[in-house]
Design an enzyme around this catalytic site. Structure first.
Site, mmCIF file in Angstrom:
data_model
loop_
_atom_site.group_PDB
_atom_site.id
_atom_site.type_symbol
_atom_site.label_atom_id
_atom_site.label_comp_id
_atom_site.label_asym_id
_atom_site.label_seq_id
_atom_site.Cartn_x
_atom_site.Cartn_y
_atom_site.Cartn_z
ATOM 1 N N GLU A 149 3.211 -11.030 3.239
ATOM 2 C CA GLU A 149 1.985 -11.763 3.566
ATOM 3 C C GLU A 149 0.795 -10.796 3.662
ATOM 4 O O GLU A 149 0.933 -9.646 4.111
ATOM 5 C CB GLU A 149 2.234 -12.487 4.892
ATOM 6 C CG GLU A 149 1.065 -13.138 5.557
ATOM 7 C CD GLU A 149 0.447 -14.263 4.757
ATOM 8 O OE1 GLU A 149 -0.648 -14.029 4.224
ATOM 9 O OE2 GLU A 149 1.037 -15.360 4.683
ATOM 10 N N ASP B 251 -3.969 -2.363 -0.705
ATOM 11 C CA ASP B 251 -2.816 -3.185 -1.090
ATOM 12 C C ASP B 251 -1.564 -2.455 -0.630
ATOM 13 O O ASP B 251 -1.223 -1.399 -1.177
ATOM 14 C CB ASP B 251 -2.809 -3.401 -2.613
ATOM 15 C CG ASP B 251 -1.774 -4.418 -3.061
ATOM 16 O OD1 ASP B 251 -0.846 -4.708 -2.274
ATOM 17 O OD2 ASP B 251 -1.896 -4.922 -4.191
ATOM 18 N N ARG C 26 1.560 -3.536 -0.659
ATOM 19 C CA ARG C 26 2.798 -4.179 -1.115
ATOM 20 C C ARG C 26 3.733 -3.228 -1.847
ATOM 21 O O ARG C 26 3.320 -2.210 -2.366
ATOM 22 C CB ARG C 26 2.467 -5.371 -2.031
ATOM 23 C CG ARG C 26 1.951 -6.552 -1.278
ATOM 24 C CD ARG C 26 1.530 -7.655 -2.204
ATOM 25 N NE ARG C 26 0.337 -7.307 -2.963
ATOM 26 C CZ ARG C 26 -0.227 -8.096 -3.851
ATOM 27 N NH1 ARG C 26 0.308 -9.274 -4.116
ATOM 28 N NH2 ARG C 26 -1.319 -7.727 -4.484
#
Ligand SMILES: Nc1nc2c(ncn2[C@@H]2O[C@H](COP(=O)(O)OP(=O)(O)OP(=O)(O)O)[C@@H](O)[C@H]2O)c(=O)[nH]1
Ligand SMILES: [Zn+2]
Length: 227
Positions: free
Chosen positions: A104, A138, A140
């Site tokens: 998320e 980011d 991720r």
């Protein structure tokens, strides 16, 4: 009795496959598969349709969780429409897979994403907000995609994305990306500058629209379609 020691040269499993069930949707009846991530206990999911292990590149989407967009219809981003667009496209072809990764807020979590939204309301863009909170733009990681795809014998994909990092990540994991399928959906007055920032600062492959100014009437949420 003591558990047998794992030999030092065997890497620990990243994911444990848990279970599956049928998942009827408005577009097709998918099979929902679930894994548990060993290090976090997070449940990661895949929606699969058709014969995936026959060697033909598989139409695929790697989707990062967005509770506000995927579930709450938020127009701040394009996530919900992208998820719907990907499922529709897979249903049309009768074959494909969506990996639904529980990362998320580009990996910073739901509460921090909401904090980032507050900073965006005060003028920061989506990247600056993450940085102001002390995170990477980011955060991720896509390494879980490999064991998830391995489960189905998938070695090559046609990836529905605008994000070059996803293509790089899968390629580095040994997955062949034979084609990028653009997924340009639901650009509107609320998410236009967010999408422009993703293109300018995160390298997303999408043309900026300058005609949508703040304060313009909001375009109705269009039915998702894959460009
Ligand atoms: N930190 C942060 N995360 C956001 C924001 N808006 C959306 N997100 C998250 O961004 C991620 C978007 O995921 P995806 O749609 O899979 O990825 P993408 O990088 O947009 O790439 P493609 O959609 O494949 O082109 C989700 O995890 C969202 O929760 C934001 O303003 N800040
Ligand atoms: Zn979103």
């Amino acid at each position: 009795m003591q558990a047998a020691a794992i030999p030092a040269n065997v890497p620990p499993a990243l994911l444990d496959y848990a279970t599956s069930c049928a998942l009827p949707t408005p577009w097709a009846e998918f099979t929902l598969h679930a894994w548990v991530e060993a290090s976090t206990g997070k449940e990661h999911l895949a929606m699969a349709l058709g014969d995936l292990g026959n060697g033909e590149p598989v139409l695929a989407r790697v989707h990062s969780e967005c509770l506000t967009g995927d579930v709450m219809f938020s127009q701040r981003c394009d996530c919900g429409a992208q998820l719907e667009g990907a499922l529709r496209r897979i249903a049309e072809e009768g074959r494909g897979i969506v990996l639904y990764l529980r990362q998320e807020g580009r990996g910073i979590g739901l509460l921090n994403k909401i904090r980032a939204y507050r900073l965006q309301e005060a003028g920061a863009d989506t990247v600056e907000a993450n940085l102001q909170l002390g995170f990477h733009a980011d955060a991720r990681n896509y390494e879980l995609c490999r064991p998830m795809l391995d489960q189905f014998g998938i070695t090559a994909v046609r990836l529905m994305t605008n994000n070059p990092r996803k293509i790089d990540a899968l390629t580095r994991l040994g997955i062949t990306v034979t084609e990028r399928v653009p997924l340009l959906v639901n650009r509107n007055a609320h998410n236009n500058s967010y999408l422009n920032t993703k293109q300018a600062k995160l390298g997303h492959m999408m043309a900026p629209l300058t005609s949508l100014e703040q304060g313009e009437p909001v375009a109705p949420a269009t039915p998702a379609s894959v460009a």
